[in-house]
Design a protein around this motif. Structure first.
Motif, PDB file in Angstrom:
ATOM      1  N   GLY B 125     -26.850  10.146  66.866  1.00  0.00           N
ATOM      2  CA  GLY B 125     -27.017   9.067  65.894  1.00  0.00           C
ATOM      3  C   GLY B 125     -28.447   8.735  65.541  1.00  0.00           C
ATOM      4  N   GLU B 126     -29.406   9.355  66.225  1.00  0.00           N
ATOM      5  CA  GLU B 126     -30.818   9.053  65.951  1.00  0.00           C
ATOM      6  C   GLU B 126     -31.195   9.559  64.562  1.00  0.00           C
ATOM      7  OE1 GLU B 126     -34.382   9.573  68.943  1.00  0.00           O
ATOM      8  OE2 GLU B 126     -34.126  11.386  67.778  1.00  0.00           O
ATOM      9  N   PRO B 127     -31.805   8.706  63.713  1.00  0.00           N
ATOM     10  CA  PRO B 127     -32.154   9.184  62.362  1.00  0.00           C
ATOM     11  C   PRO B 127     -33.252  10.245  62.391  1.00  0.00           C
ATOM     12  CG  PRO B 127     -32.936   6.939  62.710  1.00  0.00           C
ATOM     13  CD  PRO B 127     -32.180   7.317  63.939  1.00  0.00           C
ATOM     14  N   SER B 128     -33.161  11.160  61.460  1.00  0.00           N
ATOM     15  CA  SER B 128     -34.158  12.232  61.371  1.00  0.00           C
ATOM     16  C   SER B 128     -34.727  12.275  59.952  1.00  0.00           C
ATOM     17  CB  SER B 128     -33.523  13.576  61.702  1.00  0.00           C
ATOM     18  OG  SER B 128     -32.616  13.919  60.683  1.00  0.00           O
TER      19      SER B 128
END
Lengths: 179, 289
Positions: B125-128
Motif C-alpha cells: 500500500g505504500e505510494p510510489s
C-alpha cells in the motif's frame, strides 16, 4: 437473525476501532525554495507537485514528488544553473515522503518525520511542524522544511566570489483531498 | 623395409604428438582468450543515488558457473576477467527489491556494461512515483543529460567572463576613435583604432560563439532578463560585424586623402549603437549564482 447482528458487529468492530484504510490525493499545491545571497534573494516555485497518501492501521504514508525542472525563479538562466548544481540531469525528481500517525491528520499542528530525496541524496528531517486547516473534506497543509544545501551535498553557488547561504528553506502549501 | 616401417612409425608418432599438442594447447589458448571479457555497471536507487554494498551475482548460461561481487560506495561493481558468453545477472540489496537481468552477453574483449536501478522494497500500500502518474522519462535521469547541463553551464560561464573582458577593448576602441576621425585624426591614430577594433571584434565573436554553441536543454523555456539580453544580441551582433566593414571602408577613403563618404560615413553611428546595445545587454543580466 437477531443473534447474527451482534456477531457481525463483533467481527467488524476491530476494523472500525483500528481505522479502515484511507487514501488522499494532492490537489493544487505550491512548493518553493528560498536562496539568500548578500546581494539578492531568489525564490523558485513549482506548481507541478503530485502526491498520494495512504493511511493504514493508524499510520499514514504520504509521497509528494515534483520534477526539479518545474521550479521557476522567473529567470531561466538561474534555473538552468540550479539544474546543473543540483545534478538534475541525473536526478530529475525531488521526492518527499512523510510518515505520521493518522491521529495527527485531525490536529491543527502536525508533527511529522520527512524523508527528502534530492540531487542524488536522501535527507531525513525529524518532527517538522506543519499547520493544518480543514476546508470541508479537503485539508490544507502549510509549513517550512529547514533544508540546507549541505544536506544534499550541493556546493553553494557563488556570485562575485561570495557563496549563497547554506540554508535553503522549502515552503510547502498543499491541498489534500480524500479519495 | 625395417627402415621404412620405422620411418612410418616415426611419422605416426609425430602425428600423434601433434594431435596431442593440438588437443592440449587449444583449450589452454582458448582459456587464455576466454578470460579477457569483463562486466561492469552502476547500481542506483529510484532517485538515481548510488547503492553501496549491493550483491551482484552473474551466472553463466552455458556452464552455470557463478561469481559474485559487491558494489563500492559509488555503486559500481566489476567482474574481470570474465569468460565471454551469455550471463544472467541478479542484483540484491537490503531495503530494495531484487533485480534480475535475464541475459547479457560478455564479449571476448572489452567490458559489457549492465547498470541497475533498484526499486525500494515497497511496503503493502505504500505510494510510489508510479502511483503519482510520472512517466519513466520524467523520473529517470542520465549521466548524458547531466553532462549536457555541465557543458552548457561551463560554456555560459566562459561566455560571461569573456563578455566582461571584451568590454575593455570595446571601451578602448571607442576612446581611440577620437584620434581616427575628425580634424585631429592622424594616420597612426586610425591604425591604432583599427587594430584595437579588430581585437574587439575578434573577442566579441569568440564570446558570442560560447553562447551560440552551448547545448540547449529541452523543456527549459527562456524566462526573465535573459530574454532582453538575447533580444539585444540582434542589435549588437550585426553591429559588431558591420562596424569593422564600414570602418575598413572609411579607413580606405581616408588613406586615399578623401573625406569619408557614402555608407562608410555610418561607421561611427553604427559603432556607437553597437556599443550601447552591448552595454545594455550586459546590464540586462545580473550575474546569477
Amino acid at each position: 437473525m437477531n443473534q447474527r447482528i451482534p456477531a457481525v458487529f463483533l467481527i467488524l468492530a476491530p476494523a472500525a476501532l483500528f481505522g479502515a484504510d484511507s487514501q488522499w490525493v494532492l490537489g493544487p499545491s505550491t512548493l518553493s525554495y528560498h536562496v539568500s545571497h548578500p546581494l539578492h534573494e531568489s525564490v523558485g516555485v513549482s506548481h507541478e507537485a503530485r502526491g498520494k497518501g495512504v493511511c493504514h492501521a493508524g499510520q499514514c504514508d504520504f509521497l509528494i514528488a515534483a520534477p526539479v525542472k518545474s521550479f521557476d525563479s522567473k529567470d531561466s538562466n538561474r534555473d538552468l544553473h540550479m539544474l546543473q548544481v543540483t545534478r538534475a540531469g541525473q536526478f530529475p525528481m525531488v521526492t518527499v515522503r512523510v510518515l505520521l500517525p493518522e491521529s495527527e491528520l485531525t490536529a491543527a499542528t502536525i508533527h511529522c518525520d520527512l524523508e527528502i530525496q534530492f540531487a542524488g541524496q536522501t535527507a531525513h528531517y525529524k518532527q517538522i511542524t506543519l499547520q493544518r486547516e480543514a476546508h470541508g473534506n479537503d485539508i490544507r497543509i502549510t509549513g517550512t522544511i529547514p533544508a540546507t544545501l549541505s544536506d544534499f551535498k550541493i556546493d553553494p553557488p557563488s556570485l562575485l566570489t561570495v557563496p549563497v547561504k547554506n540554508d535553503v528553506p522549502i515552503k510547502v502549501e498543499m491541498s489534500w483531498r480524500p479519495l | 623395409m625395417l627402415r621404412d616401417t620405422f620411418g612410418k612409425w616415426h611419422g605416426g608418432v609425430r602425428g600423434v604428438v601433434v594431435v596431442c599438442l593440438f588437443v592440449t594447447l587449444v583449450p589452454l589458448l582458448m582459456a587464455q582468450t576466454a578470460g579477457t571479457g569483463a562486466l561492469t555497471g552502476k547500481i542506483t536507487d529510484a532517485s538515481g543515488a548510488a547503492v553501496a554494498n549491493a550483491k551482484v551475482t552473474v551466472v553463466n548460461a552455458d556452464g552455470g558457473q557463478t561469481q559474485t561481487a559487491a558494489t563500492g560506495a559509488d555503486g559500481v561493481y566489476r567482474f574481470a576477467p570474465l569468460p565471454p558468453g551469455n550471463y544472467r545477472v541478479k542484483i540484491e540489496a537490503t531495503g530494495f527489491q531484487a533485480l534480475e537481468i535475464a541475459s547479457t552477453t560478455i564479449p571476448a574483449t572489452g567490458a559489457a556494461t549492465v547498470d541497475g536501478k533498484l526499486e525500494s522494497e515497497q511496503k503493502p500500500g505504500e505510494p510510489s512515483l508510479k502511483d503519482l502518474g510520472f512517466t519513466p522519462d520524467q523520473t529517470a535521469g542520465s549521466a548524458a543529460a547531466q553532462a549536457r547541463l555541465d557543458k552548457r553551464s561551463h560554456m555560459l560561464k566562459t561566455h560571461q567572463t569573456l563578455g566582461l573582458i571584451t568590454l575593455a577593448p570595446l571601451a578602448a576602441t571607442l576612446i581611440l576613435s577620437s584620434g581616427a576621425a575628425g580634424k585631429n585624426s592622424t594616420a597612426s591614430g586610425r591604425e591604432i583604432h583599427a587594430a584595437v577594433g579588430g581585437v574587439t571584434a575578434g573577442m566579441y565573436l569568440t564570446t558570442a560563439s560560447f553562447a551560440i554553441f552551448a547545448p540547449k536543454i529541452p523543456g527549459t523555456p527562456t524566462r526573465g532578463p535573459i530574454r532582453l539580453h538575447k533580444a539585444l544580441a540582434w542589435i549588437h551582433g550585426p553591429g559588431m560585424i558591420l562596424t569593422p566593414i564600414l570602418g575598413a571602408l572609411a579607413y580606405d577613403q581616408r588613406s586615399r586623402g578623401e573625406k569619408v563618404h557614402g555608407i562608410a560615413s555610418a561607421h561611427g553611428a553604427v559603432g556607437a549603437v553597437t556599443g550601447i546595445a552591448y552595454g545594455a545587454a550586459m546590464l540586462a543580466v545580473v550575474i546569477k549564482f
